[in-house]
Scaffold this motif. Structure first.
Motif, short mmCIF file in Angstrom:
data_model
loop_
_atom_site.label_atom_id
_atom_site.label_comp_id
_atom_site.label_asym_id
_atom_site.label_seq_id
_atom_site.Cartn_x
_atom_site.Cartn_y
_atom_site.Cartn_z
N PRO A 130 -4.51 -0.95 -7.48
CA PRO A 130 -5.38 -1.09 -6.30
C PRO A 130 -6.25 -2.35 -6.36
O PRO A 130 -6.48 -2.99 -5.34
CB PRO A 130 -6.24 0.18 -6.35
N GLN A 172 0.84 -1.21 0.00
CA GLN A 172 0.00 0.00 0.00
C GLN A 172 0.87 1.25 0.00
O GLN A 172 0.59 2.24 -0.69
CB GLN A 172 -0.90 -0.01 1.24
N LYS A 173 1.95 1.21 0.78
CA LYS A 173 2.87 2.35 0.85
C LYS A 173 3.57 2.57 -0.50
O LYS A 173 3.69 3.72 -0.96
CB LYS A 173 3.91 2.08 1.94
N ALA A 184 1.21 4.13 -3.00
CA ALA A 184 1.08 5.57 -2.83
C ALA A 184 2.29 6.32 -3.35
O ALA A 184 2.19 7.45 -3.85
CB ALA A 184 0.85 5.90 -1.34
#
Length: 605
Positions: free
Chosen positions: A587, A510-511, A514
């Motif tokens: 995602p 997830q990091k 981003a």
């Protein structure tokens, strides 16, 4: 086209599929049929069809050190498409003899096939030896005449000592470093080095992540990580050996492939288990010279300074004072013995408190050690604390050094004859200032003493506290027994922790999502999913593959839709790690991986 030609064409279309199915072949082959004990060879199972299920044979008499290594190809000739797939295992012969590897079982298009058996002759021999000319590469438990020799050049452990010859008690620093120029999939510690004959102090590496650096060694560039740092002090003289540090690694190797698709995505790879250990180090420990050794020498080696002090010079009889001896510098502090004091008979002495303020690094142990003695003069008079003599051996100058502290004069006045004499049991000493605040006199007037009619003694709270101790002990004992039983099964513990470990990888993904780093994102999802399935299904890293995972999920009756999603996600992540992807929503990939883990967890509960 006449009616006869149309009939022939329809017949070919109708019967072409059964004819193709009848041409399915499933064969086994070996890279060599005569091998030496410890020599690696490969057994390959190939099928020219859509492999749905595969059951490997029992490799009795051999050790599996790599695989299964999967490769596949697809050819199309005149509109006819043929799919071929092969699975390879790296084996090592354990003992001499003639062995037969039975056929494997494969399911293709719903039908079961069995491959041919292979006869292997294992003759006397030994694996390739340690490459001692490098001065650093380590031996492997298994070797291949070409492949393993290459691994030994690309992965090894070095033990680096700052000194090879020292005096007894002189400090030396040893660093264990890992050198690699190959991808490492997994690792495990086999054996820490023994430091027999040494007092050892490990230097903590204050980081959880491995700090990789680049180093040129013997003309080659390597990624280097420090595994262990330790300071050693030899406790006896002679030739002392530092035993190796041993580890097992799973490394990923590139293998030749003629498949255009595999070449496009970086080529085929296989995972190989590889054992290595550092070379032992021989340390020449010299005996401390007898010439010039001062009387009372107690084995201090290094470079020291010494000082002494008292907290008061004037006091009364039976009053306590603190006498401190402070040794500072660099050397074998942990091997220093308690100083022996020579005092007047009227000065009562208690065992000292020891306070260390030391810094430990690869440069050695430095700082100070302070001994605090509690002294109590029992009679009035003038006393002299003689200078304390401290001697040590300096390994740089190779000479003994004798130091003396300053003397201290004590003036002790006559004490109060009605006061009680204060004394402490050994090990129950107190500092002088604390002693002055302690109870000095015992009351002898019993008229002031009385027994209260009520209070805490005999109350409900009193009895509750009495029984609370045993109950708490039994509860703690029961909890310990439950905790040990709950965690004694290592497989079950890995199974329970699998989802938490995967969650950390998904958080990292997830990091990276981003941050916009697609390559690292897919790498995190891939590791999280693979690591979760390895722990959940109890599959070792060396045996982990998509086919083994699918087979294990089927054996656990996991829904076919979930299995299909697992295959698709793993394939997508593998492709994205080696080539840029377009038209794929990162995602969605992340959420799909999370959903897979959640669905498998729910299916197993």
């Amino acid at each position: 086209m006449n009616l006869r030609n149309i009939t022939i064409l329809l017949s070919l279309l109708l019967f072409s599929r059964p004819l193709l199915a009848a041409d399915i072949t499933f064969t086994a082959s070996a890279s060599r049929t005569k091998v030496a004990v410890g020599e690696v060879f490969e057994v390959t199972f190939a099928v020219n069809g859509n492999l749905q299920r595969f059951g490997p044979p029992a490799f009795e008499g051999f050790q599996v050190v790599g695989g299964p290594n999967q490769s596949s190809s697809m050819t199309s000739i005149n509109g006819a498409t043929t799919v071929s797939m092969s699975l390879g295992y790296d084996l090592v012969g354990i003992n001499e003899g003639v062995y037969t590897i039975p056929g494997a079982v494969a399911v293709v298009d719903g039908k079961q096939y069995r491959s041919n058996a292979i006869k292997i002759t294992v003759v006397k021999g030994s694996p390739a030896g340690q490459n001692s000319s490098r001065g650093g590469p380590a031996t492997a438990d298994v070797s291949n005449s070409d492949a393993s020799f290459d691994i030994s050049k690309r992965l090894f452990i070095r033990a680096v000592s700052d000194k090879k010859s020292v005096f007894q008690g002189e400090q030396l620093a040893v660093t264990y470093k890992l050198y690699t120029s190959i991808d490492i999939v997994d690792n495990a510690l086999d054996k820490l080095p023994d430091f027999n004959g040494f007092w050892s102090q490990e230097i903590k590496i204050n980081t959880q992540n491995v700090n990789w650096t680049t180093e040129i060694f013997n003309g080659a560039r390597y990624n280097v990580a420090v595994l262990k740092k330790v300071i050693l002090f030899p406790e006896r003289f002679g030739k002392l050996a530092l035993d190796p540090l041993a580890m097992t690694f799973v490394v990923r190797q590139q293998v030749p492939s003629n498949d255009p698709m595999e070449q496009f995505f970086g080529g085929a790879v296989k995972d190989v288990k590889y054992k290595i250990k550092s070379l032992p180090i021989s340390i020449n420990v010299r005996q401390l010279p007898e010439a010039g050794k001062p009387a009372g020498f107690q084995g201090a080696v290094g470079n020291f300074a010494v000082a002494s002090s008292v907290d008061k010079n004037t006091l009364k009889a039976n009053e306590a004072l603190n006498y401190k001896i402070k040794v500072s510098g660099t050397g074998n502090f942990k091997l220093l013995k308690t100083p022996e004091l020579t005092l007047a008979t009227d000065l009562e002495k208690y065992d000292p408190k020891i306070d260390d303020k030391l810094i430990e690094s690869l440069d050695g142990v430095s700082g100070s050690r302070e001994y605090t003695y509690l002294l109590i003069p029992r009679h009035g008079g003038n006393y002299k604390l003689a200078p304390f003599k401290f001697s040590y051996f300096n390994p740089v100058s190779r000479k003994y050094v004798v130091l003396n502290t300053e003397p201290h004069d004590l003036v002790v006045a006559k004490g109060d004859p009605t006061a009680n004499v204060t004394a402490f049991a050994k090990g129950a000493e107190k500092d002088g200032p604390e002693l002055d605040k302690d109870i000095r006199n015992i009351k002898t007037d019993s008229s002031a003493l009385s027994i209260p009619s009520d209070g805490f003694f005999g109350s409900l709270a009193f009895f509750f506290l009495i029984i609370a101790g045993p109950i708490s002990f039994l509860a703690a004992l029961a909890y310990r027994t439950w905790y040990r039983n709950y965690n004694k099964d290592a497989v079950a513990v890995k199974n329970r922790k699998a989802s938490r470990i995967a969650a950390r990888h998904m958080a990292n993904a997830q990091k990276q999502l981003a941050a916009g780093d697609k390559k690292v994102f897919y790498e995190a999802v891939y590791k999280g999913l693979y690591g979760y399935l390895a722990d959940k299904l109890n599959i070792s890293a060396a045996d982990l593959s998509k086919e083994i995972i699918v087979e294990a999920l089927r054996n656990r009756s996991v829904d076919l839709a979930i299995i299909s999603e697992v295959e698709e996600t793993i394939d997508l992540c593998e492709m994205a790690r080696y080539a840029p992807m377009s038209g794929v929503s990162q995602p969605e990939v992340l959420e799909k991986a999370k959903r897979i883990i959640k669905d498998i967890e729910n299916a197993q509960t």
